[in-house]
Design a protein around this motif. Sequence first.
Motif, short mmCIF file in Angstrom:
data_model
loop_
_atom_site.label_atom_id
_atom_site.label_comp_id
_atom_site.label_asym_id
_atom_site.label_seq_id
_atom_site.Cartn_x
_atom_site.Cartn_y
_atom_site.Cartn_z
N LEU A 190 0.57 -1.50 -0.18
CA LEU A 190 0.14 -0.13 0.57
C LEU A 190 1.56 1.69 0.12
O LEU A 190 1.51 1.08 0.67
CB LEU A 190 -0.47 0.08 0.95
N LEU A 191 0.61 1.92 -0.57
CA LEU A 191 1.66 3.11 -1.45
C LEU A 191 0.83 4.05 -0.85
O LEU A 191 -0.04 4.79 -1.03
CB LEU A 191 2.11 3.74 -2.31
N SER A 192 1.42 4.70 1.36
CA SER A 192 0.41 6.05 1.33
C SER A 192 1.30 7.49 0.94
O SER A 192 -0.17 7.86 1.00
CB SER A 192 0.51 5.73 2.56
N LYS A 193 2.35 7.14 0.55
CA LYS A 193 2.92 8.17 -0.24
C LYS A 193 2.62 8.65 -1.64
O LYS A 193 3.58 8.25 -2.69
CB LYS A 193 4.09 8.24 0.47
N GLY A 194 1.25 8.91 -1.59
CA GLY A 194 0.73 8.91 -3.20
C GLY A 194 1.23 10.06 -3.83
O GLY A 194 0.94 9.34 -5.06
N ALA B 246 2.03 -10.66 3.87
CA ALA B 246 2.21 -9.17 4.41
C ALA B 246 1.79 -9.01 4.14
O ALA B 246 1.50 -8.73 3.16
CB ALA B 246 3.96 -9.17 4.81
N VAL B 247 1.66 -7.31 4.67
CA VAL B 247 1.08 -6.08 4.38
C VAL B 247 1.87 -5.56 4.59
O VAL B 247 2.50 -4.91 5.49
CB VAL B 247 -0.39 -6.12 4.95
N TRP B 248 2.91 -4.29 3.62
CA TRP B 248 3.62 -3.19 3.49
C TRP B 248 2.94 -2.17 2.64
O TRP B 248 2.22 -1.62 2.83
CB TRP B 248 4.64 -3.33 2.38
N VAL B 249 3.52 -1.13 4.24
CA VAL B 249 2.79 0.06 3.36
C VAL B 249 3.50 1.36 3.91
O VAL B 249 4.73 1.48 4.48
CB VAL B 249 1.61 0.65 4.78
N LEU C 86 0.13 -6.56 15.41
CA LEU C 86 -0.51 -7.24 14.04
C LEU C 86 1.00 -7.62 13.17
O LEU C 86 2.02 -6.61 12.41
CB LEU C 86 -0.94 -5.95 13.37
N GLU C 87 1.17 -8.49 13.48
CA GLU C 87 3.07 -9.59 13.16
C GLU C 87 2.77 -8.90 11.34
O GLU C 87 4.12 -8.58 11.02
CB GLU C 87 2.91 -10.72 13.67
N ARG C 88 1.87 -9.38 10.95
CA ARG C 88 1.64 -9.20 9.12
C ARG C 88 1.91 -8.01 8.65
O ARG C 88 2.64 -7.95 7.29
CB ARG C 88 1.19 -10.12 8.87
N LEU C 89 1.67 -6.79 9.57
CA LEU C 89 2.11 -5.17 9.25
C LEU C 89 3.21 -4.93 9.31
O LEU C 89 4.48 -5.06 10.24
CB LEU C 89 1.56 -4.26 10.62
N HIS C 90 3.59 -4.39 8.12
CA HIS C 90 4.86 -3.66 7.98
C HIS C 90 5.30 -2.26 7.44
O HIS C 90 4.73 -2.10 7.06
CB HIS C 90 6.04 -4.69 7.12
N ALA C 91 5.71 -1.99 8.11
CA ALA C 91 5.58 -0.01 7.12
C ALA C 91 6.90 0.24 7.27
O ALA C 91 8.42 -0.44 7.93
CB ALA C 91 4.86 1.03 8.36
#
Length: 237
Positions: A66-70, A143-146, A170-175
């Motif tokens: 997920l690209l938050s810095k859009g 995995a979820v990457w933001v 939330l172990e599968r969340l990565h920022a």
Amino acid sequence: MTTNATADLAETARFEDLSALMGLMTGDEKHGPAATSTLDALWVLYDRVLRVSPERAEAQDRDRFLLSKGHGPMAYYAVLAAKGFIDPGVLPSFGGYDSPLGHHPDRMLVPGVEIASGSLGHGLPLGVGTALGLRAQGLTDPAVWVLVGDAEFDEGSNHEAVAFAGAYGLERLHAVVIDNSSATHGWHGGIAARFAAEGWSAVTVDGRDHEALYRAYTAEHPGRPHVVVARVEPKDS
């Protein structure tokens, strides 16, 4: 649609090819520093870490990015082109009236894009929701990457997301936080310390060092979400 040229590029693309791909995108309102600050972090993710490909872009067990810095998505589009998600031939249309490549990415128009983004502070809360949704479905592998910009932490929604994710493990969340010293408000002890205080695994690295990024991305963090703060040159330099 994936063309033969797109598939060939995806097989042979190197980081050194990205500058030429970005050079195809011209016009106003490019937010150049916002794009170039993310280039290395995005490349290492897509080239060596994320388990997603054009052929598996809809697979239920894919990793989510997920690209938050859009704003300033040129680097994102260049990486997507290099990895075969979009045809490099569409890059010169960037920002055009009929182009799918807008100044903010649109998940309905660009293959491989998970969320429409650009409004500061939205991506990390959406990442929390995505990680929770996958957990509720029993999908513990994806995995979820933001990717977040440091200035987005001027928004309270991100602080709430950081606190919630840490409390719920939330172990599968990565920022990935791109820190180019553009935030209005600084944090005592730095960005990583703020995440660590909420129970995250946290590391700060040189955002241009590919090996350091890879090691940080793949560090083990059982039971906790993980953040990599990627320090790059200030945006006005």
